[in-house]
Enzyme design. Structure first.
Site, PDB file in Angstrom:
ATOM      1  N   LYS A  75       0.754  -1.327  -0.040  1.00  0.00           N
ATOM      2  CA  LYS A  75      -0.013   0.002   0.054  1.00  0.00           C
ATOM      3  C   LYS A  75       0.934   1.230   0.055  1.00  0.00           C
ATOM      4  O   LYS A  75       1.598   1.294   1.020  1.00  0.00           O
ATOM      5  CB  LYS A  75      -0.895   0.079   1.181  1.00  0.00           C
ATOM      6  CG  LYS A  75      -1.765   1.246   1.279  1.00  0.00           C
ATOM      7  CD  LYS A  75      -2.558   1.162   2.507  1.00  0.00           C
ATOM      8  CE  LYS A  75      -3.694   2.463   2.615  1.00  0.00           C
ATOM      9  NZ  LYS A  75      -4.275   2.214   3.857  1.00  0.00           N
ATOM     10  N   LYS A 108      -2.248  -1.455  -3.724  1.00  0.00           N
ATOM     11  CA  LYS A 108      -3.249  -0.070  -3.410  1.00  0.00           C
ATOM     12  C   LYS A 108      -2.172   1.157  -3.656  1.00  0.00           C
ATOM     13  O   LYS A 108      -1.222   1.114  -3.265  1.00  0.00           O
ATOM     14  CB  LYS A 108      -3.761  -0.318  -2.382  1.00  0.00           C
ATOM     15  CG  LYS A 108      -4.881   0.874  -2.176  1.00  0.00           C
ATOM     16  CD  LYS A 108      -5.490   0.803  -0.678  1.00  0.00           C
ATOM     17  CE  LYS A 108      -6.490   2.014  -0.741  1.00  0.00           C
ATOM     18  NZ  LYS A 108      -6.991   2.048   0.915  1.00  0.00           N
TER      19      LYS A 108
HETATM   20 ZN    ZN Z   1      -5.583   3.762   8.128  1.00  0.00          ZN
END
Ligand code: ZN
Length: 341
Positions: free
Chosen positions: A213, A266
């Site tokens: 992420k 992501k």
């Molecule tokens: Zn968070």
């Protein structure tokens, strides 16, 4: 064999031919629809920067979940906007937390819909960070250099945060969440959550880790939707530097070692190369999150008639699928499913 024997246009002559040789196909069964649950009743509060997306009270979330399921989308991921925020993220792990309430209600009405629970603390912390915040003693140099009012000297405490994350995961599972999806990016969270789930008897609850992420500007609209903007500083000390592909592979590898059942990259579109590299290297089911900013850009351009919304929506999803993600978390899930249906 080259031109004129070979003519690639031969297979492009009709939609039937093009469909026959198409390499990548989208189906609603690979979509996950994100939802934001808030307190109250009968609440559908539109998120300004995300057309069509609302903060939903539990009763409205149940209706929305039923609609999502009826469109052939098998799963939703739930985010919560708690009544109150504090310094220990009580709303994330309380039995009557907002996502816990929504999970119970949706499971009652739409039992076959797979519920993913985002596990993070930012929505529930008064400071908006994904972990516990501790002030650190200023060094003499920093004290001289920093303006007096600036909150620059703080640390997101890794290991103490793990316990709250694990507690949240157990509480969500108890409420009916089927898949636990930690998004905080603390080191060691997957192992901590697996251990806690197993200890609570939830040995069959899978973990989908937001493994790679990135610290990204594309999360902007989400922060409005989830009311999770950090009150000071940013998330670069825990979310990944988007410049690093090799580090992304290490993040994923560690999460797998810690017990992740599925992995996620992501955002999606600015990191298609990361998705493709992960697909080649790892054999776990691979998810990608088409984030709020990706969605908002397409919606905004379409509203100006600068692009054909539906066409660009499908093309963006296809690119994520082609890069190698088999599961796509997307705000387009409902509309794309309608087009595919
Ligand atoms: Zn968070």
């Amino acid at each position: 064999m080259a031109f004129p024997i070979t003519r690639l246009r031969r297979l492009r002559q009709s939609e039937q031919l093009r469909s026959l040789v198409r390499e990548t196909r989208l189906t609603p069964s690979s979509f996950v629809y994100p939802m934001f649950v808030c307190p109250g009743e009968g609440v559908r509060k539109p998120v300004g920067s995300m057309p069509g997306v609302c903060n939903l009270s539990v009763d409205e979330a149940v209706k929305e979940a039923a609609q999502v399921y009826s469109l052939g989308v098998p799963s939703v991921i739930l985010f919560g906007l708690p009544e109150k925020k504090d310094e220990v993220a009580t709303g994330a792990w309380a039995d009557d937390g907002i996502v816990q309430q929504a999970a119970r209600a949706i499971k009652r009405e739409v039992p076959k819909l797979l519920l993913m629970g985002d596990v993070c603390l930012c929505e529930y912390m008064s400071h908006g960070h994904c972990g516990i915040v501790r002030a650190v003693p200023q060094s003499l140099g920093a004290a001289v250099a920093a303006p007096p009012a600036a909150i620059t000297d703080f640390e997101i405490v890794n290991d103490a945060t793990l316990e709250i994350l694990a507690r949240s995961a157990v509480s969500l599972t108890r409420a009916g969440i089927d898949i636990i999806a930690p998004s905080d990016m603390m080191d060691g969270r997957v192992a901590a959550i697996r251990k806690a789930l197993d200890a609570a008897g939830f040995i069959n609850t899978p973990i989908l880790s937001y493994a790679a992420k990135m610290a990204s500007g594309f999360y902007g609209p989400f922060r409005e939707a989830a009311d999770s903007t950090p009150q000071f500083g940013d998330r670069r000390s825990y979310q990944m530097d988007g410049a690093n592909l090799r580090e992304a592979m290490r993040e994923i590898e560690l999460d797998i070692e810690e017990g992740a059942d599925m992995i996620m990259v992501k955002p999606a579109m600015p990191y298609l190369d990361v998705i493709a590299a992960a697909r080649l290297r790892f054999d776990l089911p691979l998810a990608a999150y088409q984030v709020s900013g990706e969605f908002a850009m397409i919606e905004a351009a379409a509203r100006n008639n600068w692009i054909d919304r539906d066409r660009v929506m499908m093309e963006s999803l296809q690119s994520i699928r082609r890069a190698g993600a088999s599961i796509i978390l997307t705000y387009f899930a409902k509309d794309a499913a309608k087009l595919l249906g």
